[in-house]
Design a protein around this motif. Sequence first.
Motif, PDB file in Angstrom:
ATOM      1  N   PRO A 132       0.830  -1.210   0.000  1.00 16.07           N
ATOM      2  CA  PRO A 132       0.000   0.000   0.000  1.00 16.07           C
ATOM      3  C   PRO A 132       0.862   1.258   0.000  1.00 16.07           C
ATOM      4  N   PHE A 133       0.437   2.247  -0.746  1.00 17.11           N
ATOM      5  CA  PHE A 133       1.247   3.463  -0.940  1.00 17.11           C
ATOM      6  C   PHE A 133       1.648   4.094   0.382  1.00 17.11           C
ATOM      7  N   PHE A 134       0.698   4.208   1.308  1.00 17.98           N
ATOM      8  CA  PHE A 134       0.988   4.880   2.571  1.00 17.98           C
ATOM      9  C   PHE A 134       1.720   3.982   3.568  1.00 17.98           C
ATOM     10  N   PHE A 135       1.939   2.721   3.209  1.00 12.66           N
ATOM     11  CA  PHE A 135       2.695   1.816   4.072  1.00 12.66           C
ATOM     12  C   PHE A 135       4.100   1.568   3.541  1.00 12.66           C
ATOM     13  N   ASP A 136       4.427   2.209   2.436  1.00 13.56           N
ATOM     14  CA  ASP A 136       5.756   2.065   1.838  1.00 13.56           C
ATOM     15  C   ASP A 136       6.685   3.115   2.433  1.00 13.56           C
ATOM     16  N   ILE A 137       7.711   2.675   3.142  1.00 10.35           N
ATOM     17  CA  ILE A 137       8.642   3.599   3.804  1.00 10.35           C
ATOM     18  C   ILE A 137       9.293   4.542   2.798  1.00 10.35           C
ATOM     19  N   LEU A 138       9.632   4.028   1.617  1.00 12.33           N
ATOM     20  CA  LEU A 138      10.309   4.860   0.618  1.00 12.33           C
ATOM     21  C   LEU A 138       9.435   6.018   0.141  1.00 12.33           C
ATOM     22  N   ASN A 139       8.110   5.829   0.143  1.00 10.78           N
ATOM     23  CA  ASN A 139       7.220   6.925  -0.242  1.00 10.78           C
ATOM     24  C   ASN A 139       7.287   8.065   0.774  1.00 10.78           C
ATOM     25  N   ILE A 182      18.516  10.233  -2.336  1.00  5.85           N
ATOM     26  CA  ILE A 182      19.390   9.158  -2.813  1.00  5.85           C
ATOM     27  C   ILE A 182      18.726   7.805  -2.627  1.00  5.85           C
ATOM     28  N   PHE A 183      17.797   7.707  -1.645  1.00  4.73           N
ATOM     29  CA  PHE A 183      17.121   6.435  -1.401  1.00  4.73           C
ATOM     30  C   PHE A 183      16.102   6.103  -2.483  1.00  4.73           C
ATOM     31  N   ARG A 187      14.341   2.152  -5.760  1.00  2.00           N
ATOM     32  CA  ARG A 187      13.216   1.738  -6.597  1.00  2.00           C
ATOM     33  C   ARG A 187      13.656   1.321  -8.000  1.00  2.00           C
ATOM     34  N   GLN A 188      14.843   1.740  -8.403  1.00  2.00           N
ATOM     35  CA  GLN A 188      15.198   1.657  -9.808  1.00  2.00           C
ATOM     36  C   GLN A 188      15.795   0.318 -10.244  1.00  2.00           C
ATOM     37  N   PHE A 189      16.478  -0.369  -9.335  1.00  2.00           N
ATOM     38  CA  PHE A 189      17.225  -1.547  -9.746  1.00  2.00           C
ATOM     39  C   PHE A 189      16.821  -2.766  -8.922  1.00  2.00           C
ATOM     40  N   TYR A 196      16.405  -3.929  -0.164  1.00  2.00           N
ATOM     41  CA  TYR A 196      15.407  -3.178   0.612  1.00  2.00           C
ATOM     42  C   TYR A 196      14.371  -4.115   1.227  1.00  2.00           C
ATOM     43  N   LYS A 197      13.831  -5.043   0.406  1.00  3.03           N
ATOM     44  CA  LYS A 197      12.828  -5.970   0.916  1.00  3.03           C
ATOM     45  C   LYS A 197      13.409  -6.881   1.997  1.00  3.03           C
ATOM     46  N   THR A 198      14.656  -7.285   1.810  1.00  2.00           N
ATOM     47  CA  THR A 198      15.318  -8.127   2.804  1.00  2.00           C
ATOM     48  C   THR A 198      15.451  -7.396   4.135  1.00  2.00           C
TER      49      THR A 198
END
Length: 208
Positions: A132-139, A182-183, A187-189, A196-198
């Motif tokens: 979910p968009f609002f649960f994604d730390i990177l957002n 920079i974070f 998302r790009q690679f 990140y998921k790990t």
Amino acid sequence: QSFNRRDDKKELHNAYENGNIKTRLNLLCNYPETNSLSKAWQYMLTILIFVSVTVHCTSSMNKPVHWEGNLTDEQYNILEVILTIIFSLEFVIRFTVSKNYCYRFKHIDEYKVVESLTDHKSVEDELQTETPFFFDILNWVDFVAILSWFLEIIITGDGKQDADINTLIALSVIRLLRVLRIFKILRQFDGAKIMYKTAVTSLQPLSL
């Protein structure tokens, strides 16, 4: 992995060709392997991120006096405005095309099972069950990095008033938040996404 993985690129291509505008933009923003256009956008965004961080670092060389050969503060401000507009638009577009904003699975075990079976699902299923968009730390990291520029404008106003030491410290911290951009590279690679998921998955056991 030991099992035969599906043809991700073919599925992504088919999903892009057959999807509506929202699905296409979602794929372009979040899946660089979709096609050459999405890959070009991700590489351009990565370059802009490095430019942004470089701008932030080199602009500090004008303090307390202008460094000869460096850009002026006005030129840095123009660059920062342009970069902020681009990153803001990118953030708004990703928010608009997100398939999932706040929904969470009722049971955390169910959520973990879906995450672990991602490789076996179709691209459409993957989009529907994305974080979910609002649960994604990177957002939230993206949001804070963008917000820093607006906070600086609010605090400094027209930039002519004298600032006390506490205000200067606050401004320094706020400006430093721009480095958080920079974070966005995570998302790009694929390699960065796996790392990140790990890290996110390991937070709970590591806390023990």
